[in-house]
Design an enzyme around this catalytic site. Structure first.
Site, PDB file in Angstrom:
ATOM      1  N   THR A   1       0.823  -1.212   0.000  1.00 46.29           N
ATOM      2  CA  THR A   1       0.000   0.000   0.000  1.00 46.29           C
ATOM      3  C   THR A   1       0.854   1.258   0.000  1.00 46.29           C
ATOM      4  O   THR A   1       0.442   2.288  -0.528  1.00 46.29           O
ATOM      5  CB  THR A   1      -0.934  -0.029   1.229  1.00 46.29           C
ATOM      6  OG1 THR A   1      -1.792  -1.155   1.097  1.00 46.29           O
ATOM      7  CG2 THR A   1      -1.770   1.225   1.341  1.00 46.29           C
TER       8      THR A   1
ATOM      9  N   GLU B   1       3.665 -26.577  29.132  1.00 47.47           N
ATOM     10  CA  GLU B   1       2.861 -27.282  30.143  1.00 47.47           C
ATOM     11  C   GLU B   1       3.454 -28.674  30.348  1.00 47.47           C
ATOM     12  O   GLU B   1       4.129 -29.200  29.452  1.00 47.47           O
ATOM     13  CB  GLU B   1       1.414 -27.450  29.651  1.00 47.47           C
ATOM     14  CG  GLU B   1       0.696 -26.174  29.281  1.00 47.47           C
ATOM     15  CD  GLU B   1       0.218 -25.398  30.504  1.00 47.47           C
ATOM     16  OE1 GLU B   1       0.315 -25.943  31.621  1.00 47.47           O
ATOM     17  OE2 GLU B   1      -0.217 -24.255  30.316  1.00 47.47           O
TER      18      GLU B   1
ATOM     19  N   THR C   1       1.757  -4.131   4.348  1.00 45.85           N
ATOM     20  CA  THR C   1       1.633  -4.371   5.787  1.00 45.85           C
ATOM     21  C   THR C   1       1.094  -5.774   6.115  1.00 45.85           C
ATOM     22  O   THR C   1       1.279  -6.251   7.223  1.00 45.85           O
ATOM     23  CB  THR C   1       0.695  -3.325   6.439  1.00 45.85           C
ATOM     24  OG1 THR C   1      -0.598  -3.438   5.863  1.00 45.85           O
ATOM     25  CG2 THR C   1       1.240  -1.921   6.277  1.00 45.85           C
ATOM     26  N   ASP C   2       0.431  -6.416   5.140  1.00 46.60           N
ATOM     27  CA  ASP C   2      -0.251  -7.673   5.471  1.00 46.60           C
ATOM     28  C   ASP C   2       0.698  -8.770   5.946  1.00 46.60           C
ATOM     29  O   ASP C   2       0.353  -9.550   6.837  1.00 46.60           O
ATOM     30  CB  ASP C   2      -1.064  -8.173   4.270  1.00 46.60           C
ATOM     31  CG  ASP C   2      -2.325  -7.346   4.055  1.00 46.60           C
ATOM     32  OD1 ASP C   2      -2.659  -6.530   4.939  1.00 46.60           O
ATOM     33  OD2 ASP C   2      -2.985  -7.517   3.011  1.00 46.60           O
TER      34      ASP C   2
ATOM     35  N   SER D   1       1.629  -7.614  -0.611  1.00 43.66           N
ATOM     36  CA  SER D   1       2.465  -8.513   0.199  1.00 43.66           C
ATOM     37  C   SER D   1       1.817  -9.863   0.466  1.00 43.66           C
ATOM     38  O   SER D   1       2.483 -10.761   0.977  1.00 43.66           O
ATOM     39  CB  SER D   1       2.880  -7.848   1.508  1.00 43.66           C
ATOM     40  OG  SER D   1       1.828  -7.790   2.429  1.00 43.66           O
TER      41      SER D   1
ATOM     42  N   LYS E   1       0.468  -7.180  12.988  1.00 44.13           N
ATOM     43  CA  LYS E   1      -0.611  -6.345  12.478  1.00 44.13           C
ATOM     44  C   LYS E   1      -1.871  -6.717  13.246  1.00 44.13           C
ATOM     45  O   LYS E   1      -2.257  -7.885  13.274  1.00 44.13           O
ATOM     46  CB  LYS E   1      -0.802  -6.579  10.978  1.00 44.13           C
ATOM     47  CG  LYS E   1      -1.834  -5.641  10.354  1.00 44.13           C
ATOM     48  CD  LYS E   1      -1.849  -5.731   8.832  1.00 44.13           C
ATOM     49  CE  LYS E   1      -2.853  -4.726   8.279  1.00 44.13           C
ATOM     50  NZ  LYS E   1      -2.858  -4.679   6.799  1.00 44.13           N
TER      51      LYS E   1
ATOM     52  N   TYR F   1      -8.108   0.426  -4.074  1.00 44.03           N
ATOM     53  CA  TYR F   1      -6.868   0.884  -4.691  1.00 44.03           C
ATOM     54  C   TYR F   1      -6.066  -0.330  -5.098  1.00 44.03           C
ATOM     55  O   TYR F   1      -6.414  -1.464  -4.737  1.00 44.03           O
ATOM     56  CB  TYR F   1      -6.068   1.740  -3.698  1.00 44.03           C
ATOM     57  CG  TYR F   1      -5.577   0.956  -2.503  1.00 44.03           C
ATOM     58  CD1 TYR F   1      -6.392   0.738  -1.403  1.00 44.03           C
ATOM     59  CD2 TYR F   1      -4.300   0.397  -2.492  1.00 44.03           C
ATOM     60  CE1 TYR F   1      -5.960  -0.006  -0.318  1.00 44.03           C
ATOM     61  CE2 TYR F   1      -3.858  -0.346  -1.410  1.00 44.03           C
ATOM     62  CZ  TYR F   1      -4.687  -0.546  -0.332  1.00 44.03           C
ATOM     63  OH  TYR F   1      -4.263  -1.289   0.731  1.00 44.03           O
TER      64      TYR F   1
HETATM   65  C1  SIN Z   1      -0.178  -5.391   1.206  1.00 40.64           C
HETATM   66  O1  SIN Z   1       0.117  -5.964   2.261  1.00 40.64           O
HETATM   67  O2  SIN Z   1       0.571  -5.390   0.222  1.00 40.64           O
HETATM   68  C2  SIN Z   1      -1.465  -4.634   1.090  1.00 40.64           C
HETATM   69  C3  SIN Z   1      -1.902  -4.042   2.377  1.00 40.64           C
HETATM   70  C4  SIN Z   1      -0.988  -3.009   2.938  1.00 40.64           C
HETATM   71  O3  SIN Z   1       0.131  -2.783   2.510  1.00 40.64           O
HETATM   72  O4  SIN Z   1      -1.438  -2.347   3.897  1.00 40.64           O
END
Ligand code: SIN
Length: 332
Positions: free
Chosen positions: A14, A288, A93-94, A60, A166, A27
């Protein structure tokens, strides 16, 4: 701060995404190329000298061993290059937490290595990408970032790779959290404050980067999940069950129905490495007494997707002794 030379490795996400309209929610990730991105960044008058390389330009969700391998090679070369002070990886971010952790386990810690992403595409109103990137430049320019392993910058917070996760699918505030430690530093374009000293005891890489990544499935436990699921998953996803592993995203503290435990214990006695993690977001899974009887490993503070990365790397490094595997999870 003296002018540092940073290498920026772009993979998409992103942070390089474009919606085509500031108000649109949908997007496409991975649209802006590294040259355009660096030109936009340099126009802000940053102190650092930035050079870039496009490793990929993808969402990602499509990042895995092939791109990890390219990143590993490029970063290893940059670490050996006296002309480079630090490395930044732009990433979706994924799966950023997984790439960060895979690199953290396999790279030396002699130079700053910083992943950065964004929750909003570059042309969205209130986009967070360039701010996060400028923050990442500040972190990667600080020699004190070395010795802390791979870092992830999101918002004005710096997280260690092993802790970063995340936790929200939308919004820029608190989309990522560190567990069990919170953030390891606060950063803004003008300031950087570390909480405590670098923690890595030695500079070297902890594990050899795998040339082949063993497949490790994740079994998601849920009310009423059946033991037959175990066999189906292992048959479909473990090349040789006697030399492979599985992670359970267990309920609560890494629990699962008795029938599932019994089936996994049977497979563990034949050589399958079984790691109990938790499907609970901040799920700490301690060892455990039953783990000794069932031949299972406790994932401790690693979530299932990170437990899977560590287990893949351990298996690829021929670490099969249960005590050594548990020790790696105790102190990842
Ligand atoms: C991705 O992980 O490429 C799409 C989502 C993001 O970057 O927030």
């Amino acid at each position: 701060m003296s002018r540092s030379n940073l290498l920026v490795l772009a993979t998409g996400g992103t942070i390089a995404g474009i919606a085509g309209h500031a108000m649109r929610q949908d997007y496409r990730a991975g649209q802006i190329g590294i040259d355009q991105w660096l030109a936009d960044a340099q126009s802000l008058g940053m102190e650092a000298r930035l050079t870039g390389r496009q490793i990929a330009n993808v969402d990602s969700k499509d990042i895995g061993p092939a791109i990890w391998s390219e990143l590993y090679e490029a970063i290893t070369d940059a670490i050996a290059d006296d002309a480079i002070d630090g490395i930044i990886v732009t990433h979706g971010t994924d799966t950023a937490e997984e790439t960060a952790f895979a690199l953290d386990l396999t790279l030396p810690v002699t130079k700053p290595v910083v992943l950065v992403g964004a929750m909003r595409p570059a042309d969205a109103v209130g986009s967070d990408g360039m701010r996060n990137f400028v923050n990442a430049v500040r972190v990667a320019s600080d020699p004190d970032a070395a010795g802390r392993g791979v870092l992830l910058v999101m918002g004005d917070r710096v997280l260690a790779a092993r802790d970063a996760r995340k936790v929200r699918t939308r919004g820029t505030d608190d989309a990522f959290r560190g567990f069990p430690r919170g953030g390891v530093a606060l950063v803004t374009p003008g300031a950087l404050e570390w909480f405590g000293r670098p923690w890595r005891e030695s500079d070297g890489a902890r594990f050899t980067f795998p040339r082949e990544w063993p497949r490790v499935p994740i079994l998601y436990a849920a009310a009423g999940v059946e033991a037959a699921m175990v066999g189906r998953l292992v048959d479909a996803h473990c090349d040789d069950p006697a030399a492979s592993g599985i992670v359970v995203a267990g309920v609560g503290e890494g629990n699962m129905p008795e029938s599932v435990t019994a089936e996994l214990a049977r497979l563990a006695s034949e050589g399958l490495v079984v790691v109990r993690a938790s499907r609970v977001d901040e799920g700490l899974v301690d060892r455990e007494p039953e783990d000794a009887a069932n031949g299972s490993i406790a994932a401790r503070a690693l979530n299932p997707q990170k437990a899977r990365i560590l287990l893949k790397i351990l298996l690829a490094n021929a670490v099969r002794d249960p005590e050594a595997i548990q020790a790696a999870f105790d102190d990842p």
